[in-house]
Design an enzyme around this catalytic site. Structure first.
Site, PDB file in Angstrom:
ATOM      1  N   CYS A   1       0.681  -1.139  -0.105  1.00 29.17           N
ATOM      2  CA  CYS A   1       0.233  -0.063   0.134  1.00 29.17           C
ATOM      3  C   CYS A   1       0.977   1.380  -0.100  1.00 29.17           C
ATOM      4  CB  CYS A   1      -0.537  -0.006   1.121  1.00 29.17           C
ATOM      5  SG  CYS A   1      -1.689  -1.369   1.662  1.00 29.17           S
ATOM      6  N   GLY A   2       0.022   2.212  -0.166  1.00 28.79           N
ATOM      7  CA  GLY A   2       0.495   3.801   0.044  1.00 28.79           C
ATOM      8  C   GLY A   2      -0.093   4.253   0.998  1.00 28.79           C
TER       9      GLY A   2
END
Lengths: 502, 359
Positions: B12-13
């Protein structure tokens, strides 16, 4: 001469062409298999137990110990051992005894469990480059903590935590008494425990003065015979263990024959020399869980509240029993699986009573969690831990630590021949005969046993690194990182483990 | 069957911001910051959480609820009405987005617990938590996205820009924002599985995989938490709820249990500190988050960013005047704050704790 109709298990053979007549085999055998016949070594193979002491000390490799091929006719139902035991019992009217854990081919769940490893989505960790923590505290933990302000803007603990045993790796030694094993063997355990930052356990044999220097790494045991128990003894170690049962012989007491009670053993056990040391089947002041509670608190009062461990054999209802033990105030529950070793047990008991440690760990850990009391006690798993992989799997199933008995003895020369109850151990481990026990040099074998622990420590760290975690508490009870192969649905459910592929 | 569950993992970010003086800013900024990190997601999940967005209903718990199908709405609403005073019900406003042809029904409720439903031992917050647990675990097709006061979570399957447009994120104004783009690796995107995860006023966005998930889950179950959302981020939410709300740890101390210091460092501390940290590790060993993570958690009084104990995932922080920014990448911060006063990479396990200034 009476010749038993039960054929010998092994055929001890000597290649007379190779033999140089050095007679070392005669001196080394504790079983009197060999004797000198004037020009060559004579063999009484019916006494051979295949402990391989002679083989190891033969300088020319002239000795071979063969499995006896002259057995009864092959029969998938009436096995050799079934027929032989009947013949032995017919001849003696007695109960055949065994040493070590059961060797029957029951399923081994450890061998049906596989561990996870990291690939891509989470990085594995290299234990040579990153910290990898195995430190474990055994004892009662609070479910939450109380703090007070420390006056410097931070917080400090409001009161002390319950007493703990700090160990540097989640492996301890299982109880083995002086009497069942030699003093030198106990010294090996005590020295290795001190070297490796873990603990040994006196078993029910009292505490010999030679072990006192290692008392910071010793748990003292109180069992049904109460041998060697007094206030000093209770306070000598870091914790006290109440032994209710043993995996190899649940519901059975102990019997150390007078022949194995020389002065030193008699002193440690506080009994007369040469008397039989009988440990009753139950503790006669514990007929119920409320009785156990009284003894736990009597011991706590006598020791200014050291941790108290309660050791039980893994039996069918182990989860409920363990829950009761925790509620009775124990700081540690020690579970001994049915593969657990013994110095002496009736074979019929050893081979047919109890449940495997894998089931027991899972059931107990589940039950204590369901009741919200898992923090109230540490769980030790024992009974057939053969490798660091077994240890890791036991911990992933829910144990705080494992205990080693047989594996520790193997480092001292034991070949798991299973004849501990005879007192003739040629490696000097389970004997009290001075000419045999002198063979076990405590310093040398303490180093080997320390080596074993170091090796396992490295292996456990490698496994944790593969799992992508760097503290043992992230493995403990983390069944998500185990998968079962070849296990039925119900067993998987009991273990709380998914099948491989899921 | 206690072995029959699946765990979701994802990369993820993430990004977040807070204004310490409670100056509210439009969701437009956080959306731009998140969109810059499109590369960190794969379009299978994005979400936003915001604090301070419902000032007119600040005293009510704001339930954002997702219904897989409109037919399941009535049962859940009956249950809510039975247990809560419902001040207001409305569908969450959305805009049509070409990339999101099908979406679940999304409704928000501003509620307060019926006093006669509260037991004498159970506080109001426990009542709300139990309600959320019951809905999520027992009502098929109904999921509570968020349940805190003056805050809300907006999340779904799509990329950051699509989800922002769908929920009209730029129309909300908040003083704390967190956002997340998702790269699920083993399960199809599911609206309930997107971040942020929330409970009461906790909201978590998380990048990483919690390798200790199995024991974290079993530990939480001992305290009655039901882990239903199939992702390991959920455990972080519940652990924080347990540690801070139920066991009374302050945020700093809670962080030292999530990413505990190493024994070798603890052993070097003065006695009080050593005893405290040793006791915390002994007591909360099963709450240790192990494995790679960076995460942001928002709560009603602030925003916290923290990494795992050996920093296996990125986290950058920056300050500018009354704002503090934290994100997976510095570029995501500079996108909305081109010249910060200070930029730094927090050390492993060392939390960045930002509190709102008292009114």
């Amino acid at each position: 001469m009476f010749k038993s109709l039960a054929p010998p298990d092994y055929l001890a053979t000597i290649d007379t062409d190779k033999c140089i007549r050095c007679k070392r085999c005669i001196r080394n055998c504790g079983w009197d298999v060999y004797s000198w016949g004037g020009d060559r070594v004579q063999i009484n193979t019916s006494k051979c137990v295949k402990c391989l002491r002679c083989y190891h000390y033969c300088p020319v490799e002239a000795i071979e110990i063969l499995n006896n091929r002259t057995k009864f006719k092959d029969n998938a139902y009436w096995s050799f051992h079934q027929i032989r035991n009947i013949k032995k019992q017919a001849e003696t009217g007695g109960m055949p005894l065994s040493g070590m854990g059961s060797d029957l081919p029951y399923p081994i769940l450890f061998d049906h469990l596989l561990l996870d490893a990291c690939q891509v989505t989470n990085p594995s960790i290299d234990p040579l480059r990153e910290p990898m923590e195995l430190r474990t505290y055994l004892g009662k933990k609070p479910s939450s903590l109380n703090f007070v302000k420390d006056g410097k803007g931070g917080m400090k603990l409001k009161g002390p935590l319950p007493p703990q045993i700090k160990i540097d790796l989640p492996v301890i030694f299982s109880p083995m008494s002086f009497g069942s094993i030699s003093l030198n063997a106990q010294k090996v355990l005590a020295m290795a425990a001190t070297n490796a930052g873990t603990v040994m356990n006196t078993g029910e044999g009292g505490l010999h003065e030679d072990i006192y220097p290692y008392r910071k790494n010793v748990i003292v045991q109180v069992a049904s015979g109460r041998f060697g128990v007094n206030a000093d003894y209770l306070n000598a170690g870091v914790a006290v263990e109440i032994k209710i049962g043993q995996g190899a012989k649940p519901g059975i007491g102990g019997y150390l024959p007078g022949e194995k009670i020389p002065k030193q053993v008699a002193d440690a056990r506080m009994i007369p020399i040469g008397t039989d040391a009988l440990s009753p089947a139950p503790q006669h002041d514990i007929y119920s869980i409320e009785d156990l509670r009284q003894l736990i608190y009597a011991i706590k009062e006598a020791t200014n509240y050291k941790p108290v461990s309660v050791k039980i054999a893994s039996v069918h209802n182990v989860a409920a029993i363990a829950s009761g033990i925790v509620r009775a105030g124990a700081d540690i529950v020690y579970l001994d699986g049915f593969r657990g070793g013994t110095g002496a047990a009736p074979s019929i008991i050893r081979d047919h009573l109890g449940i495997p440690i894998e089931h027991a760990i899972a059931a107990v850990d589940d039950r204590l969690r369901q009741e919200g009391i898992r923090n109230e006690a540490s769980v030790i798993a024992a009974g057939g831990i053969r490798s660091s992989a077994d240890a890791v799997k036991a911990i992933a199933l829910g144990a705080d630590a494992v205990a080693l008995g047989t594996a520790a003895l193997v480092t001292m020369g034991c070949t798991v021949c299973g004849k501990c109850y005879t007192g003739n151990c040629s490696w000097g481990i389970t004997s009290q005969r001075p000419e045999l026990t002198a063979r076990l040099n405590p310093e040398i074998f303490a180093e080997r046993l320390t080596n074993l622990l170091r090796a396992w420590e490295h292996e456990i760290k490698e496994i944790l690194g593969s799992l992508g975690v760097n503290a043992i508490e992230s493995l403990r009870g983390n069944r998500e990182r185990l998968r079962g192969v070849g296990l039925d649905d119900q067993t998987l459910d009991i273990l709380g483990v998914k099948p491989a592929g899921r | 069957m206690n072995h029959n569950y699946q765990k979701d993992i994802s990369g993820c970010g993430l990004t977040g911001l807070i204004n310490k003086k409670k100056t509210r800013v439009s969701g437009d900024a956080i959306a731009r910051s998140l969109c810059l990190m499109n590369e960190r997601g794969n379009g299978l999940g994005a979400g936003y959480a915001a604090y301070g967005i419902y000032p007119e209903f600040a005293d009510f718990y704001a339930f954002h609820i997702m219904y897989d199908d409109p037919s399941v709405r009535f049962g859940a609403e009956d249950f809510l009405k039975h247990n809560f005073h419902v001040e207001k019900t409305e569908e969450i406003p959305t805009s049509p987005v070409a990339a999101i042809p099908i979406s679940p029904l999304l409704v928000r409720y501003f509620v307060s617990p019926n006093k006669d439903k509260l037991s004498s031992i159970e506080g109001e917050e426990d009542f709300v938590v139990n309600t959320v647990m019951k809905i999520n675990s027992e009502m098929d097709g109904v999921y509570v996205f968020s349940s805190g006061k003056n805050m809300g979570a907006f999340k779904g399957v799509g990329n950051p820009a699509e989800i922002a447009e769908f929920y009209r994120i730029e129309e909300y104004e908040g003083y704390i924002w967190t956002a997340h783009t998702r790269f699920p690796t083993n399960t199809p995107g599911w609206w309930g599985g997107a971040h942020p995860f929330t409970l009461l006023d906790w909201s978590i966005v998380h990048n990483g995989e919690i390798s200790s998930y199995g024991i974290n889950k079993r530990y939480l179950e001992m305290f009655g938490y039901k882990l239903m959302l199939l992702t390991d981020t959920e455990v972080v939410t519940y652990i924080l709820d347990l540690l801070v709300r139920k066991h009374g740890l302050d945020i700093q101390t809670a962080c030292t249990t999530l990413a505990a210091p190493f024994w070798k460092d603890i052993d070097e501390l003065d006695e009080d500190r050593r005893e405290l940290l040793t006791a915390l590790r002994m007591t909360y060993g099963s709450a240790l988050l192990n494995g790679p993570f960076s995460l942001l958690f928002g709560h009603s009084n602030g925003l916290v960013g923290i990494n795992d104990r050996i920093k296996l995932r990125p986290l950058v922080a920056a300050t500018k005047d009354d704002f503090v920014y934290m994100a997976s990448e510095e570029s995501a911060i500079r996108e909305i704050c081109p010249s910060p006063d200070k930029v730094w990479a927090p050390r492993a396990g060392d939390p960045v704790i930002v509190n709102l200034e008292a009114d």
